[in-house]
Design an enzyme around this catalytic site. Sequence first.
Site, PDB file in Angstrom:
ATOM      1  N   ARG A  27      32.054 106.717  12.287  1.00 34.19           N
ATOM      2  CA  ARG A  27      31.599 106.897  13.675  1.00 34.19           C
ATOM      3  C   ARG A  27      30.245 107.570  13.674  1.00 34.19           C
ATOM      4  O   ARG A  27      29.763 107.997  12.631  1.00 34.19           O
ATOM      5  CB  ARG A  27      32.648 107.670  14.511  1.00 34.19           C
ATOM      6  CG  ARG A  27      33.255 108.770  13.708  1.00 34.19           C
ATOM      7  CD  ARG A  27      33.110 110.167  14.123  1.00 34.19           C
ATOM      8  NE  ARG A  27      32.014 110.553  14.901  1.00 34.19           N
ATOM      9  CZ  ARG A  27      30.961 111.220  14.440  1.00 34.19           C
ATOM     10  NH1 ARG A  27      30.846 111.506  13.144  1.00 34.19           N
ATOM     11  NH2 ARG A  27      30.001 111.606  15.232  1.00 34.19           N
ATOM     12  N   GLY A  28      29.651 107.642  14.881  1.00 35.18           N
ATOM     13  CA  GLY A  28      28.273 108.126  14.985  1.00 35.18           C
ATOM     14  C   GLY A  28      27.359 106.908  14.956  1.00 35.18           C
ATOM     15  O   GLY A  28      27.507 106.031  14.084  1.00 35.18           O
ATOM     16  N   ALA A  29      26.425 106.852  15.922  1.00 39.17           N
ATOM     17  CA  ALA A  29      25.686 105.605  16.145  1.00 39.17           C
ATOM     18  C   ALA A  29      25.029 105.006  14.886  1.00 39.17           C
ATOM     19  O   ALA A  29      25.281 103.845  14.546  1.00 39.17           O
ATOM     20  CB  ALA A  29      24.663 105.821  17.266  1.00 39.17           C
TER      21      ALA A  29
ATOM     22  N   ASP B 140      23.397 107.945  21.451  1.00 40.56           N
ATOM     23  CA  ASP B 140      23.969 106.625  21.153  1.00 40.56           C
ATOM     24  C   ASP B 140      23.100 105.491  21.661  1.00 40.56           C
ATOM     25  O   ASP B 140      23.137 104.386  21.123  1.00 40.56           O
ATOM     26  CB  ASP B 140      25.389 106.515  21.710  1.00 40.56           C
ATOM     27  CG  ASP B 140      26.341 107.266  20.808  1.00 40.56           C
ATOM     28  OD1 ASP B 140      26.389 108.504  20.897  1.00 40.56           O
ATOM     29  OD2 ASP B 140      26.985 106.620  19.959  1.00 40.56           O
TER      30      ASP B 140
ATOM     31  N   LYS C  11      27.556 111.738  23.384  1.00 41.43           N
ATOM     32  CA  LYS C  11      28.954 112.139  23.540  1.00 41.43           C
ATOM     33  C   LYS C  11      29.219 112.842  24.865  1.00 41.43           C
ATOM     34  O   LYS C  11      28.422 113.664  25.313  1.00 41.43           O
ATOM     35  CB  LYS C  11      29.325 113.049  22.355  1.00 41.43           C
ATOM     36  CG  LYS C  11      30.727 113.595  22.343  1.00 41.43           C
ATOM     37  CD  LYS C  11      31.782 112.520  22.443  1.00 41.43           C
ATOM     38  CE  LYS C  11      31.646 111.413  21.421  1.00 41.43           C
ATOM     39  NZ  LYS C  11      32.472 110.213  21.725  1.00 41.43           N
TER      40      LYS C  11
ATOM     41  N   GLN D 296      34.934 116.260  17.318  1.00 42.17           N
ATOM     42  CA  GLN D 296      33.993 115.974  16.224  1.00 42.17           C
ATOM     43  C   GLN D 296      33.170 117.205  15.847  1.00 42.17           C
ATOM     44  O   GLN D 296      32.781 117.365  14.692  1.00 42.17           O
ATOM     45  CB  GLN D 296      33.032 114.846  16.617  1.00 42.17           C
ATOM     46  CG  GLN D 296      33.671 113.472  16.771  1.00 42.17           C
ATOM     47  CD  GLN D 296      34.021 113.176  18.206  1.00 42.17           C
ATOM     48  OE1 GLN D 296      34.425 114.069  18.947  1.00 42.17           O
ATOM     49  NE2 GLN D 296      33.915 111.932  18.617  1.00 42.17           N
TER      50      GLN D 296
ATOM     51  N   ARG E 274      32.688  98.628  19.382  1.00 38.58           N
ATOM     52  CA  ARG E 274      32.379  99.766  20.259  1.00 38.58           C
ATOM     53  C   ARG E 274      31.120  99.398  21.067  1.00 38.58           C
ATOM     54  O   ARG E 274      30.144  98.941  20.498  1.00 38.58           O
ATOM     55  CB  ARG E 274      32.154 101.061  19.447  1.00 38.58           C
ATOM     56  CG  ARG E 274      33.415 101.519  18.711  1.00 38.58           C
ATOM     57  CD  ARG E 274      33.282 102.931  18.191  1.00 38.58           C
ATOM     58  NE  ARG E 274      33.347 103.920  19.256  1.00 38.58           N
ATOM     59  CZ  ARG E 274      33.068 105.214  19.086  1.00 38.58           C
ATOM     60  NH1 ARG E 274      32.687 105.659  17.903  1.00 38.58           N
ATOM     61  NH2 ARG E 274      33.164 106.048  20.094  1.00 38.58           N
TER      62      ARG E 274
HETATM   63  O1  MRU Z   1      32.321 108.672  19.486  1.00 35.62           O
HETATM   64  P1  MRU Z   1      31.424 109.066  18.341  1.00 35.62           P
HETATM   65  O2  MRU Z   1      31.989 110.142  17.497  1.00 35.62           O
HETATM   66  O3  MRU Z   1      30.966 107.855  17.561  1.00 35.62           O
HETATM   67  O4  MRU Z   1      30.151 109.661  19.075  1.00 35.62           O
HETATM   68  C1  MRU Z   1      29.104 110.177  18.313  1.00 35.62           C
HETATM   69  C2  MRU Z   1      28.020 110.776  19.117  1.00 35.62           C
HETATM   70  O5  MRU Z   1      28.069 110.845  20.320  1.00 35.62           O
HETATM   71  C3  MRU Z   1      26.816 111.229  18.359  1.00 35.62           C
HETATM   72  O6  MRU Z   1      26.221 112.336  18.959  1.00 35.62           O
HETATM   73  C4  MRU Z   1      25.791 110.074  18.355  1.00 35.62           C
HETATM   74  O7  MRU Z   1      26.405 108.887  17.911  1.00 35.62           O
HETATM   75  C5  MRU Z   1      24.625 110.372  17.526  1.00 35.62           C
HETATM   76  S1  MRU Z   1      25.075 110.381  15.825  1.00 35.62           S
HETATM   77  C6  MRU Z   1      23.710 110.744  14.928  1.00 35.62           C
END
Ligand code: MRU
Length: 332
Positions: free
Chosen positions: A55-57, A223, A234, A182, A87
């Site tokens: 996870r994480g963009a 994201d 988030k 997270q 997603r």
């Molecule tokens: O739902 P997630 O855990 O994938 O969300 C992650 C976030 O919101 C992060 O802040 C975002 O993806 C940036 S990651 C470098």
Amino acid sequence: MRVIFNGKAKQMRALWMEGKTLVMIDQLALPGSLKLVKCKTLESVAAAIEDMTVRGAPAIGAAAAYGMAIGWKDGKDKAAARLRKTRPTARDLFRAIEYMLASKGDPFASAERYATDVADACKRIGEFGLPLIPKKARILTHCNAGALATVDYGTALAPIRAAHAAKRGIFVFADETRPRLQGMALTSWELLNEGIPHAIIADNAAGHFMRRGEIDLVITGADRITLNGDAANKIGTYEKAVVAKENGIPFYVAAPLTTFDFSLKTGNEIPIEERPESEVLELGGIRVAPKGARARNPAFDVTPAKYITAFITENGVVRPRDVKKLAGRAQR
Ligand code: MRU
């Protein structure tokens, strides 16, 4: 990133290829144990993105690039269609799929190049972000925008890592980040591995610390960032940005160019993922809400450009009003 694996300290990316198999850190098992998950099929990569094993963009983008390479032989358009359904919010996912569809030659080499470019971009985000962090700064971050979320280094955590390495004596406040935690489970784990002093705070506590002058700046990831400088991140990010502005605290969003979506004019156009009610109604798999209660669970919110001091990118620090100037440079 530095991790302790099988009792030994080592450097590890969040995901990488071993032959034709994608290996990733199981983010669902952290912080309890550092386990690796192996994906040999397109479907297993798509499922790992959906259930947030990865996870994480930017990390989702890299996983999608590798997933495209794995699924290539059975039809790249079919692979793209499956991955696009995983997603909806992170721009990086769609950017990685476009990158792979436009690539020539060995798809595994292209995917590797994509992932390495992301890691390099994050390293540069750390370098560009470092001058924004004064000595002894107390920094708030939300969710996990670390190496786990980005292949390596992180976005929000890249300048934090750099400031710690430069011995700036920083301290990090990590929002726990309901409902999936997270911040508590992943950001704190990364900071502990690097020896970066920090405290986890309940999501509701950030305003209290800001008002008392105990937070000097905020850095989050994103994201998806639109042409006018709005940014989705988030859930809970928006309210942190509003309270930061109210208290005169700079609010930075760190993100590689792969997160910018120049096809969207404003954040109102960003698709916001709604996740299962159970994530809100249960804690650790145990229901804590009354029987019959319902929940809403948007995974992201949009912070309007007026609350964002600047974006920290691999091309430098950019004011929201200048985001449109980046448009030509994003299509690498
Ligand atoms: O739902 P997630 O855990 O994938 O969300 C992650 C976030 O919101 C992060 O802040 C975002 O993806 C940036 S990651 C470098």
